[in-house]
Design a protein around this motif. Structure first.
Motif, PDB file in Angstrom:
ATOM      1  N   VAL A 126       1.988 -12.363 -24.848  1.00 40.70           N
ATOM      2  CA  VAL A 126       3.483 -12.098 -24.098  1.00 40.70           C
ATOM      3  C   VAL A 126       4.024 -11.422 -23.936  1.00 40.70           C
ATOM      4  N   THR A 127       4.343 -11.468 -23.037  1.00 38.71           N
ATOM      5  CA  THR A 127       5.508 -10.308 -21.741  1.00 38.71           C
ATOM      6  C   THR A 127       6.730 -10.498 -21.733  1.00 38.71           C
ATOM      7  N   THR A 147       2.798 -16.121 -21.837  1.00 40.98           N
ATOM      8  CA  THR A 147       3.979 -16.437 -22.275  1.00 40.98           C
ATOM      9  C   THR A 147       4.971 -15.487 -21.384  1.00 40.98           C
ATOM     10  N   ILE A 148       5.921 -15.756 -20.580  1.00 43.59           N
ATOM     11  CA  ILE A 148       6.019 -14.590 -20.229  1.00 43.59           C
ATOM     12  C   ILE A 148       7.908 -14.434 -20.554  1.00 43.59           C
ATOM     13  N   VAL A 149       8.612 -13.543 -21.093  1.00 45.94           N
ATOM     14  CA  VAL A 149       9.831 -13.539 -21.496  1.00 45.94           C
ATOM     15  C   VAL A 149      10.454 -13.285 -19.922  1.00 45.94           C
ATOM     16  N   CYS A 150      11.583 -13.390 -18.934  1.00 51.66           N
ATOM     17  CA  CYS A 150      11.998 -12.521 -18.237  1.00 51.66           C
ATOM     18  C   CYS A 150      13.490 -12.009 -18.002  1.00 51.66           C
ATOM     19  N   TYR A 151      13.408 -10.922 -17.494  1.00 52.08           N
ATOM     20  CA  TYR A 151      15.122 -10.395 -18.352  1.00 52.08           C
ATOM     21  C   TYR A 151      16.208 -10.832 -17.988  1.00 52.08           C
ATOM     22  N   GLY A 152      16.759 -10.039 -18.846  1.00 54.23           N
ATOM     23  CA  GLY A 152      17.684 -10.678 -20.115  1.00 54.23           C
ATOM     24  C   GLY A 152      18.144 -11.750 -20.457  1.00 54.23           C
ATOM     25  N   VAL A 163       4.761 -20.973 -21.501  1.00 53.61           N
ATOM     26  CA  VAL A 163       5.808 -20.939 -20.881  1.00 53.61           C
ATOM     27  C   VAL A 163       6.705 -19.500 -20.484  1.00 53.61           C
ATOM     28  N   THR A 164       7.376 -20.181 -19.512  1.00 50.53           N
ATOM     29  CA  THR A 164       8.033 -19.019 -18.958  1.00 50.53           C
ATOM     30  C   THR A 164       8.857 -19.088 -19.252  1.00 50.53           C
ATOM     31  N   GLY A 177      16.886 -22.231 -33.507  1.00 51.06           N
ATOM     32  CA  GLY A 177      16.060 -23.288 -34.144  1.00 51.06           C
ATOM     33  C   GLY A 177      15.417 -24.499 -32.657  1.00 51.06           C
ATOM     34  N   SER A 178      15.162 -23.786 -31.925  1.00 51.20           N
ATOM     35  CA  SER A 178      14.592 -24.688 -30.548  1.00 51.20           C
ATOM     36  C   SER A 178      13.084 -24.414 -31.064  1.00 51.20           C
ATOM     37  N   VAL A 179      12.594 -25.260 -30.570  1.00 53.06           N
ATOM     38  CA  VAL A 179      11.161 -25.529 -30.226  1.00 53.06           C
ATOM     39  C   VAL A 179      10.675 -25.617 -28.556  1.00 53.06           C
ATOM     40  N   VAL A 180      10.354 -24.642 -28.262  1.00 56.27           N
ATOM     41  CA  VAL A 180      10.469 -24.642 -26.713  1.00 56.27           C
ATOM     42  C   VAL A 180       8.829 -24.943 -26.602  1.00 56.27           C
ATOM     43  N   THR A 181       8.853 -26.087 -25.489  1.00 58.52           N
ATOM     44  CA  THR A 181       7.185 -26.597 -25.212  1.00 58.52           C
ATOM     45  C   THR A 181       7.744 -26.566 -23.320  1.00 58.52           C
ATOM     46  N   HIS A 182       8.274 -25.906 -22.571  1.00 56.18           N
ATOM     47  CA  HIS A 182       8.388 -26.396 -21.438  1.00 56.18           C
ATOM     48  C   HIS A 182       8.714 -25.361 -20.448  1.00 56.18           C
ATOM     49  N   ASP A 183       8.380 -24.432 -19.728  1.00 52.63           N
ATOM     50  CA  ASP A 183       9.367 -23.419 -18.630  1.00 52.63           C
ATOM     51  C   ASP A 183      11.114 -24.038 -18.532  1.00 52.63           C
ATOM     52  N   VAL A 184      11.747 -22.663 -18.849  1.00 49.54           N
ATOM     53  CA  VAL A 184      12.771 -23.172 -18.751  1.00 49.54           C
ATOM     54  C   VAL A 184      13.591 -22.225 -17.160  1.00 49.54           C
TER      55      VAL A 184
END
Length: 197
Positions: free
Chosen positions: A72-73, A112-117, A130-131, A141-148
């Protein structure tokens, strides 16, 4: 002896070989593994687990009992709510096909990447690979399975798109797209927010 420029609670564990930036605070029962990197001015809550080779940017807030595993980044300015869990293997098993306990080299880490902000609500699960775009908002409570996409509001299981969000985390209205640029009006900021999806 060099003065320590960050705070670690006496009941937290930061392993040798981890890098922690100045002004960061790590609270009790948090565990930061060897080779993890945490930037400056972060707040790492009670019971947070940050595995080896995880990269955390600066000015990141990670609330109690979040689990961030290898691969994870997290970029600067990200919010991670309590009990958020990042996975890191698309095909997890405790044992090999031959029935032997898997070792560290048997895992197939998917980044997995979580971008700025961006912000991730409490008790969300982020499936690896995912990104999450800049200033996106993941509902609790979400389940993230695709890019956002950037500035997207998603929630549910699986998480689905429910509109666009300003930098201030309020919904944008009257969103228009032209040549890949999106523009929406924020009632709270009383201004237009422009972004690329």
């Amino acid at each position: 002896m060099q003065e320590q420029l960050f705070y670690v609670h006496p009941q937290a564990e930061v392993e040798a070989g981890a890098h922690v930036g100045s002004g960061t605070r790590i609270w009790r029962q948090a565990h930061v593994r060897t080779f993890a990197t945490i930037g400056e001015q972060c707040n790492i809550g009670k019971g947070v687990y940050i595995e080896s080779h995880v990269s955390i940017g600066s000015r990141v807030k990670i609330q109690n009992h979040a689990s961030i595993f290898e691969g994870v980044t997290v970029e600067d300015g990200v919010f991670i709510g309590p009990h958020v869990c990042f996975t890191n293997d698309m095909f997890p098993r405790a044992i090999t096909p031959a029935g032997q306990l898997k070792g560290a080299t048997d895992w197939e880490v998917t980044p997995t990447i979580v971008c700025y902000g961006a912000s991730i609500g409490a008790a969300s699960v982020i499936v690896c690979g995912v990104t999450i775009g800049s200033f996106a908002l993941i509902g609790a409570g979400s389940v993230v399975t695709h890019d956002v996409p950037s500035h997207a509001l998603v929630f549910g299981n699986p998480a689905r798109f429910h509109g666009y969000i300003c930098r201030c985390a309020r919904r944008l209205t009257a969103v228009q797209e032209q040549d890949g640029q999106h523009t929406g009006w924020c009632e709270t900021c009383q201004t237009y927010c422009t972004f690329e999806r």
